[in-house]
Design a protein around this motif. Structure first.
Motif, mmCIF file in Angstrom:
data_model
loop_
_atom_site.group_PDB
_atom_site.id
_atom_site.type_symbol
_atom_site.label_atom_id
_atom_site.label_comp_id
_atom_site.label_asym_id
_atom_site.label_seq_id
_atom_site.Cartn_x
_atom_site.Cartn_y
_atom_site.Cartn_z
ATOM 1 N N ARG A 172 0.831 -1.203 0.000
ATOM 2 C CA ARG A 172 0.000 0.000 0.000
ATOM 3 C C ARG A 172 0.866 1.255 0.000
ATOM 4 N NH1 ARG A 172 -4.376 -2.328 4.414
ATOM 5 N NH2 ARG A 172 -5.843 -3.248 2.910
ATOM 6 N N GLU A 173 1.948 1.240 0.765
ATOM 7 C CA GLU A 173 2.867 2.380 0.748
ATOM 8 C C GLU A 173 3.493 2.544 -0.638
ATOM 9 O OE1 GLU A 173 5.718 1.795 3.810
ATOM 10 O OE2 GLU A 173 4.260 1.906 5.455
ATOM 11 N N ARG A 174 3.892 1.425 -1.236
ATOM 12 C CA ARG A 174 4.487 1.466 -2.567
ATOM 13 C C ARG A 174 3.482 1.994 -3.593
ATOM 14 N NH1 ARG A 174 6.703 -4.226 -4.353
ATOM 15 N NH2 ARG A 174 7.406 -4.102 -2.180
ATOM 16 N N ALA A 175 2.231 1.594 -3.454
ATOM 17 C CA ALA A 175 1.191 2.022 -4.393
ATOM 18 C C ALA A 175 0.924 3.521 -4.259
ATOM 19 C CB ALA A 175 -0.088 1.232 -4.148
ATOM 20 N N ASP A 176 0.883 4.024 -3.028
ATOM 21 C CA ASP A 176 0.690 5.473 -2.831
ATOM 22 C C ASP A 176 1.805 6.269 -3.496
ATOM 23 O OD1 ASP A 176 -1.675 5.230 -1.384
ATOM 24 O OD2 ASP A 176 -0.643 5.105 0.562
ATOM 25 N N ALA A 177 3.036 5.789 -3.365
ATOM 26 C CA ALA A 177 4.175 6.482 -3.977
ATOM 27 C C ALA A 177 4.084 6.436 -5.499
ATOM 28 C CB ALA A 177 5.484 5.856 -3.504
ATOM 29 N N ARG A 178 3.618 5.319 -6.034
ATOM 30 C CA ARG A 178 3.493 5.185 -7.488
ATOM 31 C C ARG A 178 2.424 6.136 -8.036
ATOM 32 N NH1 ARG A 178 5.529 4.778 -12.380
ATOM 33 N NH2 ARG A 178 4.178 3.632 -13.834
ATOM 34 N N VAL A 179 1.294 6.243 -7.347
ATOM 35 C CA VAL A 179 0.244 7.172 -7.777
ATOM 36 C C VAL A 179 0.757 8.602 -7.747
ATOM 37 C CG1 VAL A 179 -1.995 8.142 -7.157
ATOM 38 C CG2 VAL A 179 -1.681 5.674 -7.141
ATOM 39 N N ALA A 180 1.474 8.968 -6.686
ATOM 40 C CA ALA A 180 2.023 10.318 -6.590
ATOM 41 C C ALA A 180 2.988 10.594 -7.739
ATOM 42 C CB ALA A 180 2.727 10.495 -5.246
ATOM 43 N N ALA A 181 3.792 9.581 -8.105
ATOM 44 C CA ALA A 181 4.735 9.754 -9.207
ATOM 45 C C ALA A 181 4.007 9.945 -10.529
ATOM 46 C CB ALA A 181 5.670 8.549 -9.279
ATOM 47 N N LEU A 182 2.940 9.192 -10.745
ATOM 48 C CA LEU A 182 2.170 9.325 -11.983
ATOM 49 C C LEU A 182 1.467 10.683 -12.053
ATOM 50 C CD1 LEU A 182 0.674 5.730 -12.326
ATOM 51 C CD2 LEU A 182 2.314 6.825 -13.875
ATOM 52 N N HIS A 183 0.929 11.128 -10.927
ATOM 53 C CA HIS A 183 0.309 12.456 -10.904
ATOM 54 C C HIS A 183 1.343 13.532 -11.247
ATOM 55 C CE1 HIS A 183 -3.255 11.180 -8.101
ATOM 56 N NE2 HIS A 183 -3.318 10.644 -9.307
ATOM 57 N N GLY A 184 2.551 13.378 -10.700
ATOM 58 C CA GLY A 184 3.595 14.331 -10.996
ATOM 59 C C GLY A 184 4.060 14.282 -12.439
#
Length: 261
Positions: free
Chosen positions: A176-188
């Motif tokens: 879940r932590e990894r997924a949150d970071a991935r979403v943030a990266a895609l948004h960026g």
């Protein structure tokens, strides 16, 4: 023991179907007939007793410049490897009369085929339409998250075979932590449509042990937008049924007593 699960990042899925093949080979899952469905490159159509992993190919029209088909239309691809969600609140467990469905020490949900009596109660109970009965067999089948491999400290076959790490296996909290970071990266990176599905412990099924990063609304992938455990209201229904039964019994006794007088 920490809860184990899957994080499937659809943004890096290439639709190779290596996960489908690996699942079938390791678990001895029979083929689905090698049908050509006329639905893009998807030859399995969906999850079933003989497809525990299903890679969906979803074409979407796109007005902006992009790859053009032979007739000049432009489109985007959405690809997703779907699987059993291994729900926190699993309705299939609630309705199974034989105990064939059980929760493992890894918090995954498994069907014991040698105990399943083929009643089929689990099939309508699943809010995702995952479980299916095998023709000529009658028993229920679905993803086990490679329970036998987990017990030996190995990675599930589908995640092991995925060449892009679209399917990631590990401790659920870490995923879940990894997924949150991935979403943030895609948004960026200019992909505001990226979102997580099935990761929220407060949703209608208590969160999923197998959750996804999507690039569109869940409905585009054939997923319910707000799944709810189908047995949520069973306790209240049984209480009301019991009260109604008691009321009928009391009325019958009163009527009999009144007739005797």
């Amino acid at each position: 023991m920490p809860r184990m699960g899957f994080f499937t990042d659809t943004s890096v899925c290439i639709g190779c179907k290596a996960c489908e093949v690996a699942c079938k080979e390791w678990n001895g899952v029979p083929d689905d007939g090698f049908d050509l469905l006329g639905l893009s490159f998807d030859n399995t159509g969906g999850l079933s007793a003989n497809s525990w992993r299903h890679v969906a190919f979803i074409e979407q029209p796109r007005p902006a410049p992009g790859p053009a088909s032979a007739d000049g239309d432009r489109f985007d691809w959405l690809m997703m490897s779907n699987v059993c969600k291994h729900c926190t609140h699993a309705a299939c467990l609630d309705v199974c009369p034989t105990g064939a469905l059980f929760r493992t020490e890894f918090e995954t949900v498994v069907v014991q085929s040698d105990i399943c009596n083929g009643c089929g109660y689990c099939i309508p109970a699943c809010p995702y339409g995952v479980i299916d009965q095998r023709a000529g067999d009658g028993r229920a089948w679905k993803c086990t998250l490679c329970y036998d491999r987990l017990g030996a400290g190995r990675t599930p076959a589908c995640a092991q075979a995925c060449p892009t790490e679209s399917i990631q296996y590990g401790e659920l909290d870490e995923l879940r932590e990894r997924a949150d970071a991935r979403v943030a990266a895609l948004h960026g990176a200019g992909r505001p449509e990226a979102r997580l599905y099935g990761h929220d412990p407060t949703d209608g099924v208590g969160g999923d042990g197998a959750f996804f990063l999507l690039l569109d609304e869940p409905e585009a992938y054939g997923l319910p937008p707000d799944p709810v455990v189908t047995t949520r209201d069973l306790p209240r229904m049984w209480r009301r049924a019991a009260l109604a039964g008691l009321a009928m019994a009391a009325a019958a006794v009163a009527a009999f007593a009144g007739g005797r007088r």
